[in-house]
Design a protein around this motif. Structure first.
Motif, PDB file in Angstrom:
ATOM      1  N   GLU A  13       5.935   7.381  -3.584  1.00  0.00           N
ATOM      2  CA  GLU A  13       6.251   7.002  -1.781  1.00  0.00           C
ATOM      3  C   GLU A  13       7.123   6.749  -1.848  1.00  0.00           C
ATOM      4  O   GLU A  13       6.625   5.696  -0.532  1.00  0.00           O
ATOM      5  N   HIS A  40       5.960   4.135   1.384  1.00  0.00           N
ATOM      6  CA  HIS A  40       4.626   2.847   1.207  1.00  0.00           C
ATOM      7  C   HIS A  40       5.162   3.002   2.566  1.00  0.00           C
ATOM      8  O   HIS A  40       6.043   2.167   3.140  1.00  0.00           O
ATOM      9  N   HIS A  83      -1.316   2.854   2.307  1.00  0.00           N
ATOM     10  CA  HIS A  83      -1.073   1.049   2.665  1.00  0.00           C
ATOM     11  C   HIS A  83      -1.410   1.020   4.177  1.00  0.00           C
ATOM     12  O   HIS A  83      -2.871   1.238   4.578  1.00  0.00           O
ATOM     13  N   ASP A 134      -5.252   2.326  -5.608  1.00  0.00           N
ATOM     14  CA  ASP A 134      -3.399   2.206  -5.678  1.00  0.00           C
ATOM     15  C   ASP A 134      -3.350   1.337  -7.336  1.00  0.00           C
ATOM     16  O   ASP A 134      -2.418   0.679  -7.802  1.00  0.00           O
TER      17      ASP A 134
HETATM   18 ZN    ZN Z   1       2.642   1.686  -2.097  1.00  0.00          ZN
END
Ligand code: ZN
Length: 470
Positions: free
Chosen positions: A155, A199, A232, A294
């Motif tokens: 990510e 990410h 996220h 996560d």
């Molecule tokens: Zn992450």
């Protein structure tokens, strides 16, 4: 490690990493000490997580047999919660292919009990393009088999572009060159037909990432032409959701605010917290929104905690954080955990629901997720987990039916002493264990026979068990 905020070590670990009263605080971190100045085993990241990684990296490395054994036990632990597949979004200090050797050996031996789709994450700042080029020459997304397959890059695609979240600290400022670094990596991936995940915690990062991706899309006929998603997205704005939708992206959300919601709330206020992340808006935009935890870097790997968070909008302590309009029903949340996850690894034809023609992956749960009270969701476990038709976890009335797993041989392992979560059994499981134990006691049996009672051969008939009927 917890939330990129702290790492907790026992005394053996503190000794192994050689922290003592003379060790200075590392840059970007704090070694918490007692009043005599001795480390108590808690390390705090302030602000970034690198101090946690570098501390944990000082520990001893397991031998190959120990790694295999440890990974077998970890995968069974995931099976214990009913997990049959996982997407590994990779992480810092996980080098490919070196650090994937154990999982690959288990795959070769046919011993994986969780199907894994993995992402490739460049590990060295400044060397991202070289790593990506090397991997593009080695593998391509979709390579592998139904147990272990490559699923693209991420990510992280460039170190400068990552906004490491630690909601106890202010939002990190990205360097000037972050956009250019991301653009170089993303262009290479798009040109090579590689999908990726990115990410991005804060909308500030997401807006900058979208600028980059829109520039690339303009040069490639308006679309990126590869599957991609944000991980996220806690503070993604409405405008960014529109831009993300136009670019054909998707999202994967995790229950970090289940643990750090109050901290987030005190920094950004209640109204920002109510929509962090805006799960229902992402769903209404028609995006594939997958759910995860996560784990293992940031939070617990227990998916039922994430499902509790999605369906109640509370944190682990029961504080109401999400707006009522940002809470999803149990069907939707489960879909985010199953069929949406299968879509993100390109396997929705073969996984994600129980249907003729799909893999025989399923779990029989300890309680009916659709009927029980909200407060009971975090305590759900599997009684039986089946992957590819193999029984990989069995407890309670199914005890003894799973593929055998040798107990851990590493005497020092906390698992040997603590024994895992099953030692803190939920009320029903515990009552059953006691019932079994008392029924199995020879003295008890003899006593009951003397009193002329019928002695049951089996305490439970699974067909009679209906304690959670709606
Ligand atoms: Zn992450």
């Amino acid at each position: 490690m917890h939330l990129y905020q702290s790492a907790l070590m026992n005394r053996a670990a503190v000794a192994a990493v050689r922290y003592d009263r003379d060790t200075p605080d590392p840059p970007g971190g704090q070694i918490v000490r007692d009043r005599l100045g001795e480390p108590i085993g808690l390390v705090l990241a302030s602000p970034a997580a690198s101090v946690l990684y570098s501390t944990l990296a000082k520990g001893p490395v397991l031998g190959n047999e120990e790694k295999l054994e440890s990974t077998r036990h970890f995968l069974r632990e995931l099976n214990r919660f009913g997990l049959t597949s996982a997407i590994d979004a990779a992480g810092g200090f996980q080098d490919f292919p070196e650090d994937y050797g154990t999982v690959m050996q288990l795959a070769e031996r046919g011993e994986l009990t969780v199907r894994v789709a993995y992402h490739l994450f460049p590990q060295t700042a400044g060397q991202e393009l070289d790593d990506l080029r090397r991997w593009i020459a080695m593998v391509k997304p979709g390579d592998g088999d139904q147990w272990l397959r490559a699923n693209g890059a991420g990510e992280n695609l460039a170190w400068t572009a990552a906004d490491y979240e630690n909601f106890a600290e202010p939002r990190p400022q990205l360097l000037e060159r972050a956009a250019a670094d991301l653009e170089a990596s993303a262009r290479l991936l798009v040109e090579s037909g590689w999908g990726f995940r990115l990410h991005a915690t804060y909308d500030e990062t997401i807006r900058q990432d979208l600028d980059v991706l829109e520039r690339i899309a303009r040069d490639t006929g308006g679309s990126l032409g590869v599957p991609w998603l944000f991980d996220h997205a806690e503070t993604i704005s409405d405008r960014s959701i529109d831009r993300l939708t136009s670019l054909g992206g998707n999202v994967s959300v995790q229950n970090r605010l289940y643990f750090q919601g109050k901290v987030f709330q005190s920094r950004y206020g209640p109204s920002a917290t109510e929509w962090a992340p805006p799960v229902t808006k992402l769903l209404s935009a028609g995006l594939t929104v997958a759910a995860g935890t996560d784990a293992t870097r940031v939070s617990s790997y227990n998916p039922w905690l994430a499902l509790h968070w999605l369906t109640t909008g509370t944190d682990v302590a029961g504080s109401q954080l999400s707006a009522p309009a940002n809470i999803v029903d149990r069907d939707t949340a489960l879909g985010m955990y199953t069929i949406a996850g299968a879509k993100l690894s390109g396997e929705s034809e073969s996984k994600g629901s129980i249907q003729v023609g799909k893999y025989a992956d399923l779990a029989v749960l300890s309680a009916d997720y659709f009927c029980i009270a909200d407060a009971e969701i975090p305590f759900i476990e599997a009684e039986l987990t089946v992957v590819g038709g193999r029984i990989v976890y069995a407890s309670d009335v199914y005890e003894g039916q799973a593929e055998p797993l040798a107990p851990p041989s590493m005497g020092w392992s906390p698992v040997v002493h603590f024994g895992g979560y099953h030692r803190s059994a939920s009320g029903l499981a515990q009552a059953r264990q006691l019932e079994e134990a008392s029924a199995d006691s020879a003295e008890q049996r003899a006593w009951r026979e003397r009193r002329g009672e019928r002695v049951a051969q089996h305490v439970h008939d699974p067909l009679d068990v209906n304690e959670n009927a709606c």
